[in-house]
Design a protein around this motif. Structure first.
Motif, PDB file in Angstrom:
ATOM      1  N   VAL A  37       7.528  -1.360  36.286  1.00  0.00           N
ATOM      2  CA  VAL A  37       6.729  -1.471  35.059  1.00  0.00           C
ATOM      3  C   VAL A  37       6.550  -0.120  34.357  1.00  0.00           C
ATOM      4  O   VAL A  37       6.589  -0.047  33.121  1.00  0.00           O
ATOM      5  N   VAL A  38       6.396   0.959  35.129  1.00  0.00           N
ATOM      6  CA  VAL A  38       6.174   2.280  34.517  1.00  0.00           C
ATOM      7  C   VAL A  38       7.464   2.780  33.853  1.00  0.00           C
ATOM      8  O   VAL A  38       7.474   3.153  32.677  1.00  0.00           O
ATOM      9  N   LYS A  39       8.540   2.728  34.617  1.00  0.00           N
ATOM     10  CA  LYS A  39       9.827   3.196  34.108  1.00  0.00           C
ATOM     11  C   LYS A  39      10.262   2.369  32.890  1.00  0.00           C
ATOM     12  O   LYS A  39      10.772   2.909  31.908  1.00  0.00           O
ATOM     13  N   GLY A  40      10.060   1.057  32.987  1.00  0.00           N
ATOM     14  CA  GLY A  40      10.421   0.153  31.894  1.00  0.00           C
ATOM     15  C   GLY A  40       9.650   0.493  30.626  1.00  0.00           C
ATOM     16  O   GLY A  40      10.225   0.599  29.544  1.00  0.00           O
ATOM     17  N   LEU A  41       8.340   0.678  30.769  1.00  0.00           N
ATOM     18  CA  LEU A  41       7.509   0.993  29.601  1.00  0.00           C
ATOM     19  C   LEU A  41       7.904   2.333  28.989  1.00  0.00           C
ATOM     20  O   LEU A  41       7.952   2.476  27.763  1.00  0.00           O
ATOM     21  N   TRP A  66      -2.152   5.755  34.012  1.00  0.00           N
ATOM     22  CA  TRP A  66      -2.831   4.454  33.933  1.00  0.00           C
ATOM     23  C   TRP A  66      -2.456   3.593  35.140  1.00  0.00           C
ATOM     24  O   TRP A  66      -3.287   2.901  35.704  1.00  0.00           O
ATOM     25  N   PHE A  67      -1.192   3.684  35.519  1.00  0.00           N
ATOM     26  CA  PHE A  67      -0.747   2.904  36.678  1.00  0.00           C
ATOM     27  C   PHE A  67      -1.433   3.387  37.959  1.00  0.00           C
ATOM     28  O   PHE A  67      -1.867   2.578  38.783  1.00  0.00           O
ATOM     29  N   GLY A 104      -0.102  -5.054  29.761  1.00  0.00           N
ATOM     30  CA  GLY A 104      -1.010  -5.959  30.475  1.00  0.00           C
ATOM     31  C   GLY A 104      -0.747  -5.915  31.975  1.00  0.00           C
ATOM     32  O   GLY A 104      -1.651  -5.680  32.774  1.00  0.00           O
ATOM     33  N   ASP A 105       0.502  -6.103  32.362  1.00  0.00           N
ATOM     34  CA  ASP A 105       0.846  -6.099  33.789  1.00  0.00           C
ATOM     35  C   ASP A 105       0.500  -4.772  34.478  1.00  0.00           C
ATOM     36  O   ASP A 105       0.099  -4.757  35.643  1.00  0.00           O
ATOM     37  N   LEU A 106       0.656  -3.684  33.750  1.00  0.00           N
ATOM     38  CA  LEU A 106       0.362  -2.348  34.288  1.00  0.00           C
ATOM     39  C   LEU A 106      -1.098  -2.245  34.758  1.00  0.00           C
ATOM     40  O   LEU A 106      -1.425  -1.431  35.607  1.00  0.00           O
ATOM     41  N   HIS A 107      -1.957  -3.079  34.165  1.00  0.00           N
ATOM     42  CA  HIS A 107      -3.390  -3.049  34.494  1.00  0.00           C
ATOM     43  C   HIS A 107      -3.824  -4.165  35.429  1.00  0.00           C
ATOM     44  O   HIS A 107      -5.001  -4.319  35.718  1.00  0.00           O
ATOM     45  N   CYS A 108      -2.870  -4.974  35.873  1.00  0.00           N
ATOM     46  CA  CYS A 108      -3.183  -6.092  36.762  1.00  0.00           C
ATOM     47  C   CYS A 108      -3.135  -5.553  38.213  1.00  0.00           C
ATOM     48  O   CYS A 108      -2.075  -5.174  38.700  1.00  0.00           O
TER      49      CYS A 108
END
Ligand SMILES: [Zn+2]
Length: 268
Positions: A103-107, A211-212, A138-142
């Motif tokens: 998710v981090v790399k993708g964003l 944030w992650f 959204g997923d980064l904060h789940c």
């Protein structure tokens, strides 16, 4: 043979669940909060890209598309972009990275493309990237999307949720939000989006990685709570909802504000 088929189905189901983020409602709340905090300019540009539809309309698009047969568009490459599983005591920096992306790399990649390469992207790429950023912030904060690799992001940590056997990943994806309030996504949005300008500014500082790592710490708190029960399959109910509702609210709200910040920066 029957047993083998069962095992294969079970493995496929594990993969399937681990890729999901907040349920549709969580993603709608995040996108709705972001939408309320967009600059007029960003709102205009996004509306044009999405042909008049809202970012809420597309907030779960990425969850749905990953299982679509349209592989020729390469959506299957985004299957691992919903999460990053981090084992106990590690951070994004020290964890073992998934070679297929996370998710981090993708964003980071999508945001860079939208910021630095916008003119070279086709319209359909711009639209896809926008929808992905909306979903992935959204997923980064789940919390369980920063769950441990050892239990596949909480998918293998069994719990009883009220009377239902499930796992801690699924609790955080959708059960918590449904148990905490009987609100629609707009009611969630209106009741959460009440912070000061100063708070919004403060919370938007930092990088995707920062944030992650906050989410990793939240996940650690949840694991600690579950493990401290001393039960093999912990029973979670009202007390868990009470204890973790503030975290749920904070994550949805911060995700919304940060998504607004990212989109306002892209669509300046
Ligand atoms: Zn997702």
């Amino acid at each position: 043979m029957k047993k083998l088929t069962f095992i294969i189905i079970a493995i496929l189901m594990l993969d399937f669940t681990s890729a999901y983020g907040w349920g549709a409602k969580g993603h709608d709340v995040v996108a709705a909060i972001a939408e309320q905090n967009l600059t007029p300019k960003a709102k205009r540009k996004i509306s044009k890209l999405l042909d008049g539809k809202s970012i809420v309309y597309y907030s779960s698009w990425m969850d749905n598309i990953q299982n679509s047969p349209y592989w020729e568009y390469g959506y299957n490459k985004t299957k691992t972009w919903h999460y990053a599983n981090v084992d106990k005591g590690l951070t994004y920096e020290t964890m073992t990275k998934n070679p297929d992306g996370d998710v981090v790399k993708g964003l980071e990649m999508l945001t860079r493309e939208m910021m630095d390469n916008y003119d070279d992207l086709t319209d359909s790429m711009r639209v896809d990237y926008l929808k992905m950023i909306v979903h992935m912030v959204g997923d980064l904060h789940c919390p369980m999307h920063a769950g441990r690799l050892s239990d596949r992001g909480g998918n293998r940590t069994k719990v009883v949720w009220f009377r239902e056997e499930t796992n801690i990943h699924s609790v955080w994806d959708s059960k918590m939000i449904e148990s905490a309030r009987k609100w629609s996504y707009t009611e969630w949005c209106d009741n959460l989006d009440r912070k000061s300008r100063k708070y919004r500014k403060e919370i938007s500082k930092g990088s995707y990685e920062d944030w992650f790592d906050d989410t990793v710490e939240d996940a650690a708190r949840i694991y600690e709570y579950v493990e401290s029960s001393g039960e093999i399959v912990p029973v979670l109910s009202y007390q868990f909802v009470y204890d973790f509702s503030p975290l749920l609210e904070e994550q949805l709200l911060n995700a919304g504000y940060r998504l607004a910040y990212v989109l306002n920066t892209i669509f300046k």
